[in-house]
Design an enzyme around this catalytic site. Structure first.
Site, PDB file in Angstrom:
ATOM      1  N   PHE A   1       0.816  -1.227   0.000  1.00 49.20           N
ATOM      2  CA  PHE A   1       0.000   0.000   0.000  1.00 49.20           C
ATOM      3  C   PHE A   1       0.841   1.265   0.000  1.00 49.20           C
ATOM      4  O   PHE A   1       0.366   2.328  -0.383  1.00 49.20           O
ATOM      5  CB  PHE A   1      -0.948  -0.001   1.208  1.00 49.20           C
ATOM      6  CG  PHE A   1      -0.345   0.499   2.484  1.00 49.20           C
ATOM      7  CD1 PHE A   1       0.390  -0.326   3.304  1.00 49.20           C
ATOM      8  CD2 PHE A   1      -0.501   1.830   2.858  1.00 49.20           C
ATOM      9  CE1 PHE A   1       0.960   0.150   4.478  1.00 49.20           C
ATOM     10  CE2 PHE A   1       0.053   2.313   4.030  1.00 49.20           C
ATOM     11  CZ  PHE A   1       0.793   1.471   4.840  1.00 49.20           C
ATOM     12  N   LYS A   2       2.109   1.166   0.420  1.00 46.86           N
ATOM     13  CA  LYS A   2       2.913   2.381   0.494  1.00 46.86           C
ATOM     14  C   LYS A   2       3.128   3.028  -0.869  1.00 46.86           C
ATOM     15  O   LYS A   2       3.426   4.216  -0.953  1.00 46.86           O
ATOM     16  CB  LYS A   2       4.229   2.088   1.203  1.00 46.86           C
ATOM     17  CG  LYS A   2       3.980   1.720   2.664  1.00 46.86           C
ATOM     18  CD  LYS A   2       5.230   1.615   3.485  1.00 46.86           C
ATOM     19  CE  LYS A   2       4.903   1.405   4.951  1.00 46.86           C
ATOM     20  NZ  LYS A   2       4.482   0.015   5.274  1.00 46.86           N
ATOM     21  N   ASP A   3       2.933   2.253  -1.934  1.00 47.10           N
ATOM     22  CA  ASP A   3       3.026   2.845  -3.275  1.00 47.10           C
ATOM     23  C   ASP A   3       2.009   3.968  -3.474  1.00 47.10           C
ATOM     24  O   ASP A   3       2.270   4.903  -4.237  1.00 47.10           O
ATOM     25  CB  ASP A   3       2.782   1.777  -4.346  1.00 47.10           C
ATOM     26  CG  ASP A   3       3.943   0.791  -4.461  1.00 47.10           C
ATOM     27  OD1 ASP A   3       5.105   1.207  -4.273  1.00 47.10           O
ATOM     28  OD2 ASP A   3       3.683  -0.387  -4.760  1.00 47.10           O
TER      29      ASP A   3
END
Ligand SMILES: *Cc1c(COP(=O)(O)O)cnc(C)c1O
Length: 463
Positions: A111-113
């Protein structure tokens, strides 16, 4: 739009400056001076929009005049163009009234993308306009590092140094950081744990001479722009399930509290969120704290959900700031107690304020593995260990009447050993990454020592 520090003593900044700065100069974290509200009809109007258009409407008021509408729309479009799913953050149903929000379709499968890809685009816009260069330094327990590297690789105005705990990230996570060949990317394997890496990054920011000399910038989960980008998918998912006319709850696999804090901001902006459930693994400082046992550091115990192996949860400071009525001096005092004594007690009033929004639970290693197996058996979905922690806690705490959305924060193929051990199924990498294990690696092993790390950075940055 102004941003203030959680410790009350740093200058107020606009969005662009808060983004480029990262940590405030008083050691605090930037938060919006006031949280803009979206009216019910504005939320209703998000129904059916693309992820990108939702992102533009939700984030626009918080960005102020740092970027023009066209610049901001362009940055959003470029940020999410490389995602492997047209919905960007698709919802899947796990059980009656229980949904999984898949946040792992970006370039590094986590999810950090969502935040990093946008930050890369916004940094490029801002630095080009200013004619400046920066050195980005970040600590990672696994996923932030590769997400930052993917976001900044090849940019002219940026060098990226990522500190990760040597031997404590999964092989896929390490290879995603060490196989990138762009000259502006530097992966540093530190002899220590994640908290050491995070502490050295904080030390560099507090070394003002060094900070100014190399023009340090941070994109770690303390960066306000990270939180901001994550607010979007709370709106996107909730609206898909009937918001603003129907409230929903979220369960979030939590480490540094950045992701779930974005949910808190979404709620304060007007999104009808019933409960925000903090799910921790056996490193459960947040669950203990929300259960009334104070915020007390322990030893980090390595788990099969390594991106949540923390003992200090940096963004929790932001939640404390609001729980203490935006009293920066009170927060500064707590943080002093934390560094002097390894913990602090939360006042009764602040605890009650936190519990108005947050529930919490934790999952042991066995419970995490059992949740992977049960989810596969019951719904056919293979989930990563972080997601499994949240599924376990969500099943324990969800109420039948309100839809629960559990955030799936990484693709199972990032943690193949743990997933296979729990489920008997080997999760394959998506085809676009299939050759990851064949690419050569490039990294520097370095002591857990501020001077050594600063010297290395001085020697490596493009001048
Ligand atoms: C970073 C990460 C988390 C924890 O998110 P925070 O914002 O630090 O709470 C959970 N799952 C995965 C896969 C992560 O990479």
């Amino acid at each position: 739009m102004k941003y203030v520090s959680t410790r009350g003593k740093a200058p107020e900044l606009d969005f662009e400056a808060a983004m480029l700065t990262g940590l405030a100069r008083d050691g605090g974290l930037y938060v919006p001076a006031t949280i803009p509200r979206m009216e019910t009809d504005q939320i209703a109007a998000l129904s059916g929009l693309s992820y990108e258009e939702t992102a533009f409407r939700v984030m626009r008021p918080l960005v102020g005049d740092s970027f023009s509408d066209d610049e901001f729309r362009g940055a959003i479009a470029r940020a999410y163009a490389g995602f492997g799913h047209v919905a960007r953050a698709p919802l899947k149903q796990l059980a009656p009234n229980h949904f999984l929000l898949e946040l792992f379709h970006g370039p590094t499968l986590a999810f950090k993308d969502f935040a990093m890809q946008l930050i890369g685009q916004l940094f490029e816009l801002a630095l080009k306009r200013r004619g400046e260069r920066v050195t980005i330094v970040g600590a990672t327990s696994g996923d932030t590092g590769s997400a930052a590297i993917e976001a900044f690789r090849g940019l002219d105005a940026v060098d990226v140094f990522i500190l990760f705990p040597d031997g404590r990230v999964s092989e896929v996570q390490r290879r995603q950081m060490t196989t990138v060949t762009d000259a502006n990317v530097h992966a540093l394997a530190v002899k220590g744990d994640f908290d050491d890496c995070q502490a050295r990054v904080k030390d560099m920011f507090n070394d003002f001479a060094f900070r100014d000399e190399v023009r340090l910038a941070g994109v770690n989960s303390i960066n306000w722009a990270r939180v901001l980008a994550q607010v979007v998918y709370y709106f996107y998912a909730a609206v898909s399930l009937g918001a603003p006319h129907r409230p929903v709850s979220f369960t979030v696999p939590t480490g540094n509290f950045g992701d779930i804090f974005a949910g808190f901001i979404a709620k304060r902006m007007g999104l009808p969120i019933d409960r925000l459930v903090v799910a921790t693994n056996q490193n459960d400082i947040l669950h203990r704290c929300l259960s009334g046992q104070g915020y007390v550091k322990g030893e980090t115990r390595p788990s099969i959900s390594p991106s949540m192996d923390i003992q200090v949860s940096s963004n929790f400071e932001r939640a404390l700031f609001y729980a203490y009525g935006c009293d920066g001096a009170a927060v500064a005092q707590l943080m002093e107690e934390l560094s002097a004594q390894g913990g602090f007690g939360v006042s009764q009033g602040a605890l009650e304020a936190l519990r108005e929004d947050f529930d919490s639970g934790s999952a042991s290693e066995d419970e995490t593995r059992a949740a992977i197996a049960a989810t596969l058996r019951e719904s056919g979905e293979l989930i990563c260990p972080h997601t499994a922690v949240a599924v376990k806690v969500a099943n324990q705490l969800r109420a039948a009447a309100v839809p629960m959305i559990t955030l799936a924060t990484a693709h199972p193929a990032k943690f193949p050993a743990a997933v296979e051990q729990a489920s008997g199924v080997h999760p394959p990498l998506p085809p676009r990454m299939a050759d990851l294990y064949d690419r050569p690696e490039r990294l520097t092993r370095i002591a857990n020592d501020l001077g050594a790390i600063e010297d290395h950075i001085r020697g490596q940055i493009a001048k």
